[in-house]
Scaffold this active site. Structure first.
Site, PDB file in Angstrom:
ATOM      1  N   LYS A   1       0.556  -1.000   0.240  1.00 43.48           N
ATOM      2  CA  LYS A   1      -0.171  -0.367   0.241  1.00 43.48           C
ATOM      3  C   LYS A   1       0.510   1.044  -0.204  1.00 43.48           C
ATOM      4  CE  LYS A   1      -4.221  -1.687   2.097  1.00 43.48           C
ATOM      5  NZ  LYS A   1      -5.011  -1.404   3.037  1.00 43.48           N
TER       6      LYS A   1
ATOM      7  N   LYS B   1      -4.946 -10.171  -6.570  1.00 40.86           N
ATOM      8  CA  LYS B   1      -6.036 -10.622  -6.345  1.00 40.86           C
ATOM      9  C   LYS B   1      -6.927  -9.525  -6.523  1.00 40.86           C
ATOM     10  CE  LYS B   1      -5.882  -8.709  -2.008  1.00 40.86           C
ATOM     11  NZ  LYS B   1      -5.444  -8.178  -0.961  1.00 40.86           N
TER      12      LYS B   1
ATOM     13  N   LYS C   1     -10.889  -3.783  -4.306  1.00 40.29           N
ATOM     14  CA  LYS C   1     -11.521  -2.885  -3.498  1.00 40.29           C
ATOM     15  C   LYS C   1     -10.879  -1.187  -4.171  1.00 40.29           C
ATOM     16  CE  LYS C   1     -13.857  -3.061   0.975  1.00 40.29           C
ATOM     17  NZ  LYS C   1     -13.774  -3.477   2.021  1.00 40.29           N
TER      18      LYS C   1
HETATM   19  P1  AMP Z   1     -10.894  -5.894   2.750  1.00 39.30           P
HETATM   20  O1  AMP Z   1     -11.712  -5.622   1.692  1.00 39.30           O
HETATM   21  O2  AMP Z   1      -9.061  -5.111   2.860  1.00 39.30           O
HETATM   22  O3  AMP Z   1     -11.633  -4.885   4.179  1.00 39.30           O
HETATM   23  O4  AMP Z   1     -10.744  -7.131   3.292  1.00 39.30           O
HETATM   24  C1  AMP Z   1     -12.177  -7.858   4.385  1.00 39.30           C
HETATM   25  C2  AMP Z   1     -12.206  -9.283   4.450  1.00 39.30           C
HETATM   26  O5  AMP Z   1     -12.063 -10.006   3.358  1.00 39.30           O
HETATM   27  C3  AMP Z   1     -10.141  -9.701   4.510  1.00 39.30           C
HETATM   28  O6  AMP Z   1     -10.743 -10.443   5.665  1.00 39.30           O
HETATM   29  C4  AMP Z   1      -9.514 -10.485   3.821  1.00 39.30           C
HETATM   30  O7  AMP Z   1      -8.547 -10.974   3.633  1.00 39.30           O
HETATM   31  C5  AMP Z   1     -10.997 -10.735   2.411  1.00 39.30           C
HETATM   32  N1  AMP Z   1     -10.578 -10.689   0.918  1.00 39.30           N
HETATM   33  C6  AMP Z   1     -10.670  -9.224   0.245  1.00 39.30           C
HETATM   34  N2  AMP Z   1     -10.053  -9.716  -0.544  1.00 39.30           N
HETATM   35  C7  AMP Z   1      -9.910 -10.449  -1.109  1.00 39.30           C
HETATM   36  C8  AMP Z   1      -9.758 -11.142  -2.206  1.00 39.30           C
HETATM   37  N3  AMP Z   1      -9.647 -10.853  -3.309  1.00 39.30           N
HETATM   38  N4  AMP Z   1      -9.920 -13.201  -2.200  1.00 39.30           N
HETATM   39  C9  AMP Z   1     -10.214 -13.521  -0.967  1.00 39.30           C
HETATM   40  N5  AMP Z   1     -10.355 -12.645   0.285  1.00 39.30           N
HETATM   41  C10 AMP Z   1     -10.640 -11.274   0.548  1.00 39.30           C
END
Ligand code: AMP
Ligand code: TRP
Length: 336
Positions: free
Chosen positions: A113, A199, A202
């Site tokens: 990041k 990956k 967002k």
């Molecule tokens: P975040 O979007 O960073 O707040 O992530 C929220 C949750 O979603 C966390 O448990 C991440 O590990 C999971 N996560 C985010 N992106 C992915 C992805 N591409 N594949 C699987 N899990 C994800």
């Protein structure tokens, strides 16, 4: 025997996508009856990169509503907002003073990041994993269900626990509890629709790279129609030379609820032209009930506010107790 405690959270930055759903929330929902669950919307984490103040509160409500729409059941789970409980910030400060700087500088997510932020890296971005440790530790969580990308942060949390207990605890009476990550293999890493080696995220500037939970059917169809594929006929899992193929079959498997074997057999002779409509249909069908429930919840703001207030009241009991335990171990006086 009392149930094990689970804690997890998602940041209110933009809408949730299939990676968040399949990697995290779906697993929370499926296992929730077995555990005593706390799910927070981590809005303090959301400002570790530049954010829009006009959207923060609305996004926070959206995520809370999506938790419910995805099937989080208040009989087994407590939903709350991180910033509503001051103990999260306070424990973070205490842990900051115990965590070596070089532990944070090593974090992969920070490095990734930080590169994207250029000159604009905040202290908060570096400190992000300590805030996450506080989230977990305030609830004496046994298990933290997350996607693969969060594993290193949970290992850091465990290192912090060891340090606090060693320095300030008594042998038989540890101050903080060791959490374990709970990472399911299926869905732990959902990849981008435009690049099967990256990956789904967002923060990807292209919306075409992800399917969001609130995408209408025509957007889902458009994204799948244009997603990256390869020139080979016959679709297969686990071929490292075909990352997109593996990812799209995996999505189809999870969204349709079919087994890997069934999908492998169904798709082995297919071309993309036949497969894409199948995946589109499975995605639309899987998201439809979530979207309907979401609309229902969002039309009753009072209901959502009540849930978050009650969630805060319950979560605060645990958070304040753990915070008091840590402060007392660190030698703080109690306010008179
Ligand atoms: P975040 O979007 O960073 O707040 O992530 C929220 C949750 O979603 C966390 O448990 C991440 O590990 C999971 N996560 C985010 N992106 C992915 C992805 N591409 N594949 C699987 N899990 C994800
Ligand atoms: N860092 C997590 C993510 O981006 C979100 C998060 C914050 C979290 N606090 C947490 C996840 C505590 C699990 C437990 O995915």
């Amino acid at each position: 025997m009392s149930k094990k405690r689970v804690l997890s959270g998602v940041q209110p930055t933009g809408n949730l996508h299939l990676g968040n759903y399949l990697g995290a929330i779906r697993n929370w929902v499926e296992a929730q009856k077995e555990y005593d669950n706390y799910f927070c919307v981590v809005d303090l984490h959301a400002i570790t990169v530049p954010h829009d103040p006009k959207k923060l509160a609305a996004d926070t409500y959206t995520i809370a509503a999506l938790y419910l729409a995805c099937g989080i059941d208040l009989e087994y789970s407590t939903i709350f907002v991180q910033s509503h409980i001051p103990a999260h910030s306070e424990l973070t400060w205490l842990l900051n003073c115990i965590t070596p700087l070089n532990w944070l500088e090593r974090m992969i997510q920070f490095k990734e990041k930080a590169v994207k932020q250029g000159e604009n890296v905040s202290v908060g971005l570096l400190d992000y994993p300590v805030l996450m440790a506080a989230d977990i530790l305030l609830y004496d969580a046994d298990l933290v269900p997350v996607g693969e990308d969060q594993k290193q942060h949970i290992e850091l949390t465990r290192d912090i626990v060891i340090r606090v207990n060693d320095r300030f605890g008594k042998k038989k009476k540890p101050i903080l509890k060791h959490p374990d990550p709970l990472i399911r293999k299926d869905g732990a890493r959902v990849m981008s629709l435009t690049d099967g080696t990256k990956k789904m995220s967002k923060s990807d500037p292209s919306e075409m790279s992800r399917i969001e939970l609130l995408d209408p059917p025509d957007a889902i169809a458009r994204k799948i129609k244009r997603c990256k594929t390869d020139p080979h006929k016959g679709l297969e899992f686990d071929n490292p030379e075909r990352p997109e193929c593996h990812n799209l079959l995996g999505l189809y498997m999870l969204l349709s609820g079919k087994t890997k074997e069934a999908v492998a057999a169904e798709c082995q002779d297919m071309g993309w032209g036949n497969f894409k409509p199948l995946l589109t249909e499975a995605a639309i069908a899987a998201l439809k009930p979530i979207q309907e429930k979401y609309d229902e919840i969002m039309s009753d703001r009072d209901y959502l506010e009540t849930i978050l207030r009650e969630g805060r009241e319950k979560a605060e009991l645990s958070a304040n107790e753990v915070l008091a335990r840590v402060k007392s171990a660190l030698g703080y006086s109690t306010p008179l």
